[in-house]
Design an enzyme around this catalytic site. Structure first.
Site, PDB file in Angstrom:
ATOM      1  N   GLU A   1      -5.907   0.011 -15.316  1.00  0.00           N
ATOM      2  CA  GLU A   1      -6.442  -0.790 -16.472  1.00  0.00           C
ATOM      3  C   GLU A   1      -6.806   0.183 -17.515  1.00  0.00           C
ATOM      4  O   GLU A   1      -6.590  -0.272 -18.730  1.00  0.00           O
ATOM      5  CB  GLU A   1      -7.942  -1.261 -15.856  1.00  0.00           C
ATOM      6  CG  GLU A   1      -7.901  -2.461 -15.277  1.00  0.00           C
ATOM      7  CD  GLU A   1      -9.112  -3.485 -15.175  1.00  0.00           C
ATOM      8  OE1 GLU A   1     -10.231  -2.827 -15.286  1.00  0.00           O
ATOM      9  OE2 GLU A   1      -9.314  -4.329 -14.889  1.00  0.00           O
TER      10      GLU A   1
ATOM     11  N   HIS B   1       3.794   7.969   8.081  1.00  0.00           N
ATOM     12  CA  HIS B   1       4.628   6.883   9.093  1.00  0.00           C
ATOM     13  C   HIS B   1       4.768   5.495   8.479  1.00  0.00           C
ATOM     14  O   HIS B   1       5.229   4.748   9.151  1.00  0.00           O
ATOM     15  CB  HIS B   1       3.899   6.838  10.415  1.00  0.00           C
ATOM     16  CG  HIS B   1       3.663   8.437  11.010  1.00  0.00           C
ATOM     17  ND1 HIS B   1       4.563   8.940  11.613  1.00  0.00           N
ATOM     18  CD2 HIS B   1       2.610   9.280  10.548  1.00  0.00           C
ATOM     19  CE1 HIS B   1       4.182  10.382  11.979  1.00  0.00           C
ATOM     20  NE2 HIS B   1       3.090  10.125  11.586  1.00  0.00           N
TER      21      HIS B   1
ATOM     22  N   LYS C   1      -7.933 -14.802 -17.240  1.00  0.00           N
ATOM     23  CA  LYS C   1      -9.615 -15.218 -17.037  1.00  0.00           C
ATOM     24  C   LYS C   1      -9.761 -16.521 -17.732  1.00  0.00           C
ATOM     25  O   LYS C   1     -10.333 -17.397 -17.319  1.00  0.00           O
ATOM     26  CB  LYS C   1     -10.408 -14.179 -17.655  1.00  0.00           C
ATOM     27  CG  LYS C   1     -10.993 -12.993 -16.765  1.00  0.00           C
ATOM     28  CD  LYS C   1     -11.963 -12.532 -17.355  1.00  0.00           C
ATOM     29  CE  LYS C   1     -12.271 -10.937 -16.753  1.00  0.00           C
ATOM     30  NZ  LYS C   1     -13.217 -10.102 -17.504  1.00  0.00           N
TER      31      LYS C   1
END
Ligand code: PA5
Length: 460
Positions: A290, A319, A433
């Site tokens: 951000e 792995h 938003k």
């Protein structure tokens, strides 16, 4: 407190000139790094950015400790309701100092369980509520803006859950952390008389772990916040130093900036070799993404700059991810995080099974194996021309963790200066938003409802 930064595997001598830095490149750019330090110091002195001041706020530390003492013994769970910067710091602290879920130290009156509601997944919320008792839960609702849809909705659910069980006594079990002079959470907290702490205006969410945002849940979970801030304060002092040997945040910023922009490493893998630092890796992801992913630089020019942060866990992800890291595109820089002195020694028993796959391990320790695995991975990556560096914490305790988180915040701030961007805003998350408000029928967002309808039409 001891934290070190080892950049040797970023050097051309280790990974070749195409992917590594020459001594001259580093030296030539030291004045630029010092200029970044000076310009950030100036912005801080102007009062624009407040995170460097947080660890020195003794008054707040005392107030939070007093609050924790007042509630002590009355709860077995701390339910944190928040998202992004209002949740990840709390997770980083709880994971590092109380242990990674689900293998935390035993929960007790001194060390209650922390449940973080940072998503609106209904199944997650319902399971979380089922796992807690309203009579034994303290709710900490955190939102700087006081209006984030996820936090407001989850809080309404949790508040109702408390009201159903406790009636008028519910409000006394709620602690609100929000901005002092704005937002609907502040209004509600005043109206219902919640215990309230404030987030300074000049401290952004992802830089707020050492404000009340991280310190209140930590203190309620029995974490020593004085020590946490003591470590962070010592690191803060080092981060203002002009000496790159002392100032590891600036040294790391210079190395990371050069390797990113000159050697085209558009991805940074944060690779802790410690389950206890796994929460901090996710906290770092938000901080880096951000803060440093931006469309425009400070002059307004379009730059679309950013380095994608990835979290990987050693040895587990050896792995799962290392095949890609070794042989895939050479577009990554790896930042290993290691701990010198784990709190426990686990000896591998000498089982003498007459089986080579077991017997060479017997009598050695798990920490030796963990260390060998990390060094082996670093060496393997370096030998495939994959640049990597290592941060070493002497141990994971309050002081080291406070210092490490503060160091990363400073490094991020310095990177912002080096890239000539504002590392402290987040315009990019706003449009989503606004569409959400429009879709959920919030008053005043009709324009975004129309824009969203246009988008749907296009898709159709
Ligand atoms: O770093 C930030 O500013 C954001 O990630 C915020 O922390 C996040 O959006 C939550 O905001 P708020 O605390 O207002 O609910």
């Amino acid at each position: 407190m001891s934290i070190s930064f080892d950049p040797r595997n970023l050097l051309a001598t280790m990974v070749g000139e195409e992917h590594g830095l020459t001594a001259a490149e580093i030296e030539d750019n030291q004045p630029t790094a010092l200029a970044a330090l000076a310009s950030f110091r100036q912005l801080w002195q102007q009062g624009l950015y407040g995170f460097p001041d947080l660890p020195a706020n003794q008054k707040l530390i005392r107030e939070i400790d007093a609050m924790a003492r007042k509630f002590a013994g009355s709860y077995d769970t701390v339910c944190v309701v928040g998202i992004g910067g209002s949740a990840l710091g709390c997770w980083a602290l709880d994971c590092a100092l109380r242990g990674p879920h689900p293998v935390q130290g035993q929960h007790s009156a001194k060390h209650p369980r922390v449940v973080i509601l940072d998503n609106v997944d209904p199944d997650f919320i319902e399971h979380a509520l089922d796992s807690m008792s309203p009579k034994k839960t303290l709710v900490v609702v955190i939102a700087k803006s006081g209006s984030t849809a996820e936090t407001m909705s989850s809080f309404l659910v949790v508040r109702q859950w408390l009201l159903d069980a406790l009636g008028k006594k519910a409000a006394a079990r709620i602690i609100a952390i929000t901005s002092e002079g704005r937002g609907d959470l502040k209004v509600l907290a005043s109206r219902e008389s919640y215990t309230t702490f404030h987030i300074p205006e000049n401290v952004g969410g992802r830089f707020s772990v050492l404000s009340a945002v991280g310190l209140v849940p930590a203190a309620l979970a029995g974490i020593n916040i004085k020590k946490l801030c003591r470590g962070a304060a010592a690191m803060t002092e080092a981060c203002w130093s002009d000496d790159l040997d002392t100032n590891i945040a600036l040294s790391a910023a210079l190395h990371h900036w050069l390797i990113w922009t000159r050697k085209h490493k558009s991805i940074q893998v944060a690779f802790p070799y410690s389950n206890f630092l796994w929460g901090a890796a996710f906290w770092f992801r938000q901080l880096w993404a951000e803060s440093l992913g931006k469309a425009r630089d400070r002059s307004g020019a379009t730059v679309h700059v950013g380095q994608t942060p990835v979290a990987a866990l050693g040895t587990t992800d050896q792995h799962s991810q290392v095949q890609l890291y070794m042989e895939g595109p050479n577009d990554k820089v790896f930042s290993f995080w290691t701990v010198n002195k784990p709190s426990h020694t686990v000896k591998i028993p000498k089982a003498r099974l007459g089986l080579d796959g077991f017997d060479y391990l017997g009598g050695q320790t798990m920490s030796k194996l963990l260390d060998a695995e990390r060094r082996a991975t670093e060496a393997a990556l370096a030998s495939s021309s994959r640049p990597n560096c290592t941060f070493t914490l002497d141990r994971v305790d309050e002081e080291h963790l406070g210092a490490f988180l503060q160091m990363m915040e400073f490094e991020t701030a310095f990177l912002g200066e080096l890239l000539n961007i504002n590392a402290f805003d987040q315009e990019g998350v706003e449009l989503g938003k606004k569409f959400t408000y429009a879709l959920m029928g919030r008053a005043g967002w009709d324009e975004f409802k129309e824009r969203f309808d246009d988008y749907e039409k296009k898709r159709a």
